[in-house]
Design a protein around this motif. Sequence first.
Motif, short mmCIF file in Angstrom:
data_model
loop_
_atom_site.label_atom_id
_atom_site.label_comp_id
_atom_site.label_asym_id
_atom_site.label_seq_id
_atom_site.Cartn_x
_atom_site.Cartn_y
_atom_site.Cartn_z
N VAL A 152 -1.89 4.26 -8.69
CA VAL A 152 -2.59 3.24 -7.36
C VAL A 152 -3.81 2.83 -7.57
O VAL A 152 -4.83 4.09 -8.11
N ASN A 180 -7.58 0.07 -5.28
CA ASN A 180 -7.22 0.19 -4.37
C ASN A 180 -6.34 0.34 -3.16
O ASN A 180 -5.82 -0.94 -2.92
N GLU A 181 -5.54 1.27 -3.78
CA GLU A 181 -4.58 2.02 -2.53
C GLU A 181 -3.12 0.74 -2.64
O GLU A 181 -2.36 1.71 -1.87
N LYS A 182 -3.05 0.12 -3.60
CA LYS A 182 -1.63 -0.71 -3.71
C LYS A 182 -0.82 0.54 -4.84
O LYS A 182 -1.67 0.86 -5.70
N THR A 213 -1.05 11.12 -6.48
CA THR A 213 -1.02 10.18 -7.24
C THR A 213 -2.36 10.07 -8.14
O THR A 213 -3.41 10.64 -8.36
N HIS A 244 1.14 -0.83 0.17
CA HIS A 244 0.31 -0.33 0.23
C HIS A 244 0.56 0.95 0.15
O HIS A 244 2.03 1.24 0.43
N LYS A 290 -4.79 7.49 -11.04
CA LYS A 290 -5.61 6.06 -11.09
C LYS A 290 -5.31 5.39 -12.28
O LYS A 290 -5.19 6.41 -13.22
N CYS A 342 2.23 4.50 1.48
CA CYS A 342 2.20 5.47 2.61
C CYS A 342 2.92 6.74 2.02
O CYS A 342 2.25 7.77 3.38
#
Length: 546
Positions: A284, A286-288, A259, A111, A261, A113
């Motif tokens: 990113v 799904n937060e990954k 960020t 994920h 998508k 940070c």
Amino acid sequence: MKSTKPTYTIGHRNPDTDSICSAIGYAHLKQKLGENVLPARAGKINAETKYVLEAFKMETPKLITDLYPRVKDVTLACNIVVKETDNLRRLGEVLRKHDMKSVPVVDSHNHLCGIVTVSDLAKRYFNELSMQNLAEANVSLKAIVEVVDGEIINQGDMSQTVKGNVRIGAGSRETVHKFIKSGDVVLIGDRKEAMYIVAQQDISCLIVTGDGEIPANVLELAEEKNLLVVSSPYDTYTCARLVNQCIPVSMIMQKNVTTFKPTDMLSDIKGTMQATQFRNYPVVENEKLIGIVSRDRLSIPEREKVILVDHNERSQAVEGIEEAKILEIIDHHRLGGIQTSDPIFTRQEPVGCTATIVANMHWHRDIEIPADIAGLLLSAIISDTVLFKSPTCTPYDKETAEKLAKIAGVDLNEHGMALLKAGSGIGDMTPMEIAKNDLKEFQIGDYRMIVSQISVMDTEEVLALKDELIACMNSICEAEGYNMSLLMVTDIIEEGTHLLFTGNPKTIIGEAFHQDASGNLIYLPGVMSRKKQIIPPMVEASKKDM
């Protein structure tokens, strides 16, 4: 590096059975010829097509709503990251080894940070006016041992975290008592008396620098107090700098990161890039963290490659077709004016169905058609020719269908009636869905029009919704700027069409079909084909209207 992106075979928006089945069939042909080609669709499949796919156990093609370049098209793999628990020494090694200016920070589950840059690291060192308080950084004694390349002389309690500051053990006993507090980490050179004095304090760790000799009385005291004693090969100044590097990356990273998508359109992110002026941005999902997008690659995305089947008009193509690279067109309609940057392969024949062309292209190239693909292509021909009743049907279509039926192992008429029945009811379709069913856009003279069609065995079921349908058709015209909207309610049994229409000029309807067009509905006996019996007379009528 050769691209691994596939080429997509794709039909028109609001796809019918021919559009879907021909896309699958032509993708099969290209795959057998050794090309990386996959079928796709530009909209929701209808009940008839769903029946066909289920009957022959085929998967629904991938949905592509548009072909505009997106972040995923320029995303680079991001194999170099640091963990939020990594220390600053590890961070410095990564930045130096890979000559990077910034690196994403992730947790143990990948994920995102934050992100940390060379500037963040530099600020940390510029602010080192004194030894650092490690308590707030939750630094473990184990991390300190590792960062100074220490040799453990007395084990002590390695599990605890540092509760104080980093101190240098120098000066008199009084100075030591004054400045060294409980929980501190103390660095000391080859001064044996000072080591003993410091060891008497309630400290967390004693680091003897320069591989200095540690006297027996200090080791005995350390054993008694369960004190961690470490020997480091570095001098006191170097050790002090290294200890300051054992704080985790999470302490200096930037948490508010810009960020994107993978589905973000490139046209939408350019403004953000101009406002922020970073070189790289994390991508990113799904937060990954799945990659990074570089400002340098933004202007040269690789275009999607497509093969158009069952259409060749810009107005009927998937959104963003102008951004894609069209490689081929396989169709049975009039030429509609799509422009390409390079010469391309086209195959257009005046037959009743694109699937007829696709099937015969297999045979011309000596490519065997498996039973499931034959079933799909057969179904497309039955659908487009309304089981050979449509005036668009040619002997070539019927001959091809008969050959396909044998390969698929089905009774042609039995399968044909079941297929038409599956697509003939309106089921739970809303009036808006009926008004848009198999919708195609046409430029007729100076007028932009849409013509939808629904083929049923009971026209009364649809005509009972006339007022609602007209309202929906008006709504579509107002929202999309069309001059007219037409809906063909085609009776499969009686072989005729009830034509609903709205918008202007209605005189085109009257002129084309020689009927009173003052209302919103006329009946056209024997009319079943939009391509052959609706569009051509309207084109001629529009010329007289000019």
